[in-house]
Each structure stands twice: as structure tokens, then as C-alpha cells.
Design an enzyme around this catalytic site. Structure first.
Site, PDB file in Angstrom:
ATOM      1  CG  HIS A  22      -1.874   1.074   1.350  1.00  0.00           C
ATOM      2  ND1 HIS A  22      -1.991   1.868   2.460  1.00  0.00           N
ATOM      3  CD2 HIS A  22      -2.827   1.496   0.465  1.00  0.00           C
ATOM      4  CE1 HIS A  22      -2.962   2.741   2.285  1.00  0.00           C
ATOM      5  NE2 HIS A  22      -3.486   2.532   1.081  1.00  0.00           N
ATOM      6  CG  HIS A  70      -3.789   8.865  -0.601  1.00  0.00           C
ATOM      7  ND1 HIS A  70      -4.464   9.707   0.258  1.00  0.00           N
ATOM      8  CD2 HIS A  70      -4.607   7.803  -0.803  1.00  0.00           C
ATOM      9  CE1 HIS A  70      -5.631   9.168   0.577  1.00  0.00           C
ATOM     10  NE2 HIS A  70      -5.746   8.026  -0.060  1.00  0.00           N
TER      11      HIS A  70
END
Length: 270
Positions: A22, A70
């Protein structure tokens, strides 16, 4: 566990379970040195740890470069309130220089040719660029987004740029919510139709009080040849429990821990 291998997208080969790093991998030592998620160093660390899959996110800069990032602004990562869309590439490179290094999507695909990338299209403006950049790498890329519209736009852009096959794909939140409801109502035909054209369901285990990655959803997905990947799973006991439930992939900040666990399970099964 899943559909016959002949029907799978190349992204999903070899067999599950899969560990998806991730936003790369940031160990405690790396964090102490200032390395942050989605940096070049974080992707390199995941690769060095043996992760075949890296999950990341895509935004676009003011001068049109697709970058792995992100948030839509720099506040959390760099203490800078500006939006990614308002910052030029060279400015972002300067900000990330002491944080593990900025990595553009193009750089990531070229620098890590044996890594399979799971890309979340975070901004509408990034969709065309993501599709164009992944077109030559469609066999090792999965495109997703919370927005099905952005996801489809990126897939269309990949074909427009000459992709020989469609990148693998996972649906947006509206489609996932519909699938969860259909499974709960035991609408088998409608579930199968909703899963058409998908390769994976990438979901949280729960959304607030609502279970999402249920055994029923996993069975329905597998019956349609679709994998189930759960995010974001960092506790080892949770990893074991979810793999025992039948999930095909773990999206995790602790790729090193998950890889060791998966390898142990494979050894025990042999």
C-alpha cells in the site's frame, strides 16, 4: 479459489494470495530518515522486500505530469497547503527530495519493469494521462478509482493510446455498494451481471458498521472469476483471518509482514 487461470487477466498470474504494498513500503527505519509513502524510495523498498504488487494513487501536476500521490494537497506529507494540481513538477521534485524522492507514473513503470501496479485514479484530470502511460504495460496494471467514471475514462484512454489488452480493473464505490446489496438480497443473476468486465473487487472489510468482504461476497465474486482484495490490513491476525475466509489479496502498509505470512502458509500447504 478463483476462475480457471486461462480466463484471468495476466495481472492476476500466478495464483493468489497476493500482497499489494500500500503506497509502497515505509519501514520504521525509513520513516526515521524522512521517507514517506508513494515516494520512489517507498516503491523501491517494497520491491526489495519481494512485493510483486504495489498499490498507489495518481494525481496530475499543474504542468500535466501524472505523479504517485494519495492526497490532493501537500499538507499531510510536506506541510504545504498547496494542491498537487497547482504545483509544477520541478516544485514537487524539490519538496520530495528529502522525503524519498518524487516518482512520476512513467518513471515507476520504467524503473520497476517487474512490478505490477495497482493504480487508483484520484483526480478526473489524471484519467487520460494514466490511461496513456499504462497502455504499453496493460498486462501488469490494474486501474481503479472510487469513481467508476474516472476508472472508465482511464481504461478508454489506454485503448486510445494503443493498449493491446484492457488493463485489469476493480470497480468504484457505487458499484461495490450495489454488489453488497445484491449479494445480501441473493440476486445471483444481477450479481453476475454487475461483475461483468471486472477482474477484482478491492474493498474494505467493513464500511462503518456494514460488513463488506463477507463470505457471501467472496463466493459470488469467485463464481464469476473475480478476485477479492481487502484494504488496508496491517494486523497479522487480521491477515490470517481474512486469508482463511478466502480473500485473494491483502492491501497492506506492512508488505514485509504479509509476505512472510503468505510464504509461511504456502510452505505449510506443500
Amino acid at each position: 479459489m478463483n476462475a480457471p487461470s486461462a480466463s484471468r487477466h495476466p495481472y492476476l498470474s500466478p495464483d493468489a494470495p497476493r500482497v499489494l504494498a500500500h503506497r509502497g513500503l515505509v519501514t520504521e527505519d525509513a520513516a526515521a530518515q524522512g521517507v514517506v509513502e508513494n515516494s520512489f524510495a517507498a516503491v523501491a523498498e517494497a520491491h526489495a522486500a519481494g512485493a510483486a504488487y504495489v498499490e498507489s494513487d495518481c494525481h496530475v501536476t499543474a504542468d500535466g505530469e501524472v505523479v504517485l500521490f494519495h492526497d490532493d494537497d501537500l499538507q499531510r506529507v510536506a506541510g504545504d497547503a498547496r494542491r498537487i494540481a497547482d504545483v509544477r513538477l520541478h516544485e514537487l521534485e524539490e519538496l520530495m527530495a528529502g522525503r524519498g524522492g518524487l516518482v512520476t507514473l512513467g518513471q515507476a513503470l520504467e524503473a520497476f519493469p517487474d512490478v505490477r501496479f495497482n493504480l487508483d485514479v484520484k483526480a478526473e484530470a489524471a484519467a487520460e494521462g494514466v490511461g496513456r502511460l499504462v497502455a504499453p504495460h496493460a498486462h501488469r496494471v490494474l486501474v481503479t478509482s472510487f469513481s467508476d467514471e474516472r476508472r472508465r475514462a482511464a481504461l478508454a484512454a489506454a485503448f486510445a493510446a494503443g493498449a493491446e489488452i484492457r488493463p485489469a480493473t476493480s470497480p468504484g464505490s457505487a458499484t461495490v455498494a450495489r454488489l453488497v446489496a445484491l449479494v445480501a438480497l441473493r440476486q445471483g443473476r444481477r450479481v453476475k451481471a454487475a461483475l461483468e468486465g471486472l477482474d477484482a473487487l478491492q474493498v474494505p472489510e467493513r464500511q462503518g458498521p456494514l460488513p463488506v468482504a463477507t463470505r457471501g461476497l467472496i463466493r459470488a465474486a469467485h463464481a464469476a472469476g473475480v478476485e477479492v482484495h481487502v484494504w488496508t490490513v496491517n494486523d497479522e491476525a487480521d491477515m490470517q483471518r481474512l486469508l482463511d475466509r478466502g480473500v485473494d489479496g491483502l492491501v497492506t502498509d506492512r508488505a514485509d509482514t504479509a509476505l512472510a505470512l503468505v510464504n509461511d502458509r504456502r510452505t505449510s500447504a506443500d
